[in-house]
Motif scaffolding. Structure first.
Motif, PDB file in Angstrom:
ATOM      1  N   THR A 164      -6.493   6.710   0.007  1.00 32.24           N
ATOM      2  CA  THR A 164      -6.390   6.792  -1.440  1.00 32.24           C
ATOM      3  C   THR A 164      -5.415   7.905  -1.804  1.00 32.24           C
ATOM      4  OG1 THR A 164      -8.664   6.031  -1.672  1.00 32.24           O
ATOM      5  CG2 THR A 164      -7.672   7.093  -3.599  1.00 32.24           C
ATOM      6  N   GLN A 165      -4.462   7.567  -2.654  1.00 30.88           N
ATOM      7  CA  GLN A 165      -3.466   8.512  -3.145  1.00 30.88           C
ATOM      8  C   GLN A 165      -3.671   8.665  -4.644  1.00 30.88           C
ATOM      9  OE1 GLN A 165       0.540   7.056  -2.750  1.00 30.88           O
ATOM     10  NE2 GLN A 165       1.455   8.923  -3.548  1.00 30.88           N
TER      11      GLN A 165
ATOM     12  N   ILE B  21      -1.881   8.141 -11.603  1.00 31.93           N
ATOM     13  CA  ILE B  21      -1.763   6.884 -10.857  1.00 31.93           C
ATOM     14  C   ILE B  21      -2.647   7.011  -9.621  1.00 31.93           C
ATOM     15  CG2 ILE B  21      -0.245   5.351  -9.538  1.00 31.93           C
ATOM     16  CD1 ILE B  21       2.093   6.415 -11.276  1.00 31.93           C
ATOM     17  N   THR B  22      -3.440   5.973  -9.358  1.00 29.24           N
ATOM     18  CA  THR B  22      -4.243   5.920  -8.141  1.00 29.24           C
ATOM     19  C   THR B  22      -3.802   4.712  -7.330  1.00 29.24           C
ATOM     20  OG1 THR B  22      -6.124   6.972  -9.234  1.00 29.24           O
ATOM     21  CG2 THR B  22      -6.586   5.757  -7.187  1.00 29.24           C
ATOM     22  N   THR B  23      -3.479   4.965  -6.071  1.00 23.46           N
ATOM     23  CA  THR B  23      -3.055   3.918  -5.147  1.00 23.46           C
ATOM     24  C   THR B  23      -4.043   3.897  -3.991  1.00 23.46           C
ATOM     25  OG1 THR B  23      -0.747   4.359  -5.723  1.00 23.46           O
ATOM     26  CG2 THR B  23      -1.149   3.055  -3.732  1.00 23.46           C
ATOM     27  N   LYS B  24      -4.743   2.775  -3.821  1.00 26.17           N
ATOM     28  CA  LYS B  24      -5.716   2.629  -2.744  1.00 26.17           C
ATOM     29  C   LYS B  24      -5.163   1.636  -1.729  1.00 26.17           C
ATOM     30  CE  LYS B  24      -9.726   0.381  -3.108  1.00 26.17           C
ATOM     31  NZ  LYS B  24     -11.091   0.035  -3.487  1.00 26.17           N
ATOM     32  N   ARG B  25      -4.940   2.110  -0.489  1.00 25.86           N
ATOM     33  CA  ARG B  25      -4.424   1.276   0.589  1.00 25.86           C
ATOM     34  C   ARG B  25      -5.567   0.973   1.557  1.00 25.86           C
ATOM     35  NH1 ARG B  25      -0.582   5.086  -0.781  1.00 25.86           N
ATOM     36  NH2 ARG B  25       1.495   4.239  -1.223  1.00 25.86           N
TER      37      ARG B  25
ATOM     38  N   VAL C  19      -2.946  -3.114  -1.193  1.00 22.09           N
ATOM     39  CA  VAL C  19      -2.671  -1.928  -1.992  1.00 22.09           C
ATOM     40  C   VAL C  19      -3.084  -2.206  -3.431  1.00 22.09           C
ATOM     41  CG1 VAL C  19      -0.913  -0.305  -2.773  1.00 22.09           C
ATOM     42  CG2 VAL C  19      -0.748  -1.298  -0.477  1.00 22.09           C
ATOM     43  N   THR C  20      -4.059  -1.451  -3.935  1.00 24.55           N
ATOM     44  CA  THR C  20      -4.552  -1.593  -5.292  1.00 24.55           C
ATOM     45  C   THR C  20      -4.030  -0.425  -6.118  1.00 24.55           C
ATOM     46  OG1 THR C  20      -6.548  -2.659  -4.433  1.00 24.55           O
ATOM     47  CG2 THR C  20      -6.628  -1.855  -6.708  1.00 24.55           C
ATOM     48  N   LEU C  21      -3.405  -0.748  -7.263  1.00 29.52           N
ATOM     49  CA  LEU C  21      -2.777   0.259  -8.116  1.00 29.52           C
ATOM     50  C   LEU C  21      -3.419   0.280  -9.490  1.00 29.52           C
ATOM     51  CD1 LEU C  21       0.575  -1.141  -6.991  1.00 29.52           C
ATOM     52  CD2 LEU C  21       0.102   1.285  -6.729  1.00 29.52           C
TER      53      LEU C  21
ATOM     54  N   THR D 293      -3.601   2.939 -13.217  1.00 28.07           N
ATOM     55  CA  THR D 293      -3.026   4.078 -13.922  1.00 28.07           C
ATOM     56  C   THR D 293      -3.815   4.329 -15.200  1.00 28.07           C
ATOM     57  OG1 THR D 293      -1.035   4.987 -14.969  1.00 28.07           O
ATOM     58  CG2 THR D 293      -1.285   2.602 -15.033  1.00 28.07           C
TER      59      THR D 293
ATOM     60  N   ARG E 293      -0.931  -5.348  -4.372  1.00 24.64           N
ATOM     61  CA  ARG E 293       0.189  -5.760  -3.523  1.00 24.64           C
ATOM     62  C   ARG E 293      -0.383  -6.054  -2.138  1.00 24.64           C
ATOM     63  NH1 ARG E 293       5.724  -2.812  -4.304  1.00 24.64           N
ATOM     64  NH2 ARG E 293       6.352  -4.970  -4.621  1.00 24.64           N
TER      65      ARG E 293
END
Length: 131
Positions: free
Chosen positions: A90-91, A100-104, A113-115, A117, A126
Motif C-alpha cells: 500500500t502506497q 492518493i492511495t495505491t494498493k498493489r 492495482v487499486t487506486l 483519491t 489496473r
C-alpha cells in the motif's frame, strides 16, 4: 513472496480515466503512463525497490516498509509511505490538498492495482500479468 523480482505487464483498466479526470491530469501526461510494467524487489539491506516503466515514463522508489519520505511528483511534493503486508503493498501519498492511495495486490501470476483519491468517490483498478 514468489512475485518478488517478477515483471508484471499492464493488461487492462477499470475507471482509470475517471481517476485521472479527478486529478485533472492533462491528456498529454496520460499517454506517458500507458501500458506500464511493475516490478518489486527485495534489496540485500532489507529495503524494497518498486520499478515502474512505460515507453515514455519511468519511476523507481527504494523504500523501507512503513517509513515516510518526501516524494517529488508531477503534482508536487508528497509525504509518501509504502507499507508491505503479506502480498499487499500500500502506497499513501499525502499532498497539501489531497491524497492518493495505491494498493498493489501481488500473486505469482497477477498484480491488481487499486487506486483511490480524496478528490473522487470512485475506485480505479489496473490489472497486470506476470511477464
Amino acid at each position: 513472496m514468489a512475485y518478488l523480482g517478477k515483471t508484471f505487464k499492464h493488461s487492462k483498466d477499470e475507471n482509470f480515466d475517471a481517476f485521472l479526470d479527478s486529478l485533472k491530469v492533462p491528456a498529454a501526461a496520460r499517454a506517458k503512463g500507458s501500458s506500464p510494467t511493475n516490478s518489486l524487489t527485495l534489496n540485500p539491506d532489507g529495503t524494497y525497490t518498486l520499478d515502474i516503466q512505460s515507453p515514455a515514463f519511468s519511476s523507481t522508489h527504494t523504500f523501507t516498509s512503513g517509513v515516510e519520505f518526501n516524494e517529488q511528483t508531477a503534482a508536487g511534493v508528497s509525504k509518501t509511505t509504502f507499507t508491505l503486508e503479506g502480498d499487499t503493498l500500500t502506497q499513501v501519498q499525502q499532498f497539501p490538498h489531497f491524497s492518493i492511495t495505491t494498493k498493489r495486490e501481488f500473486s505469482d501470476s497477477e498484480l491488481k492495482v487499486t487506486l483511490t483519491t480524496s478528490t473522487w468517490d470512485g475506485v480505479a483498478v489496473r490489472y497486470y500479468t506476470a511477464a
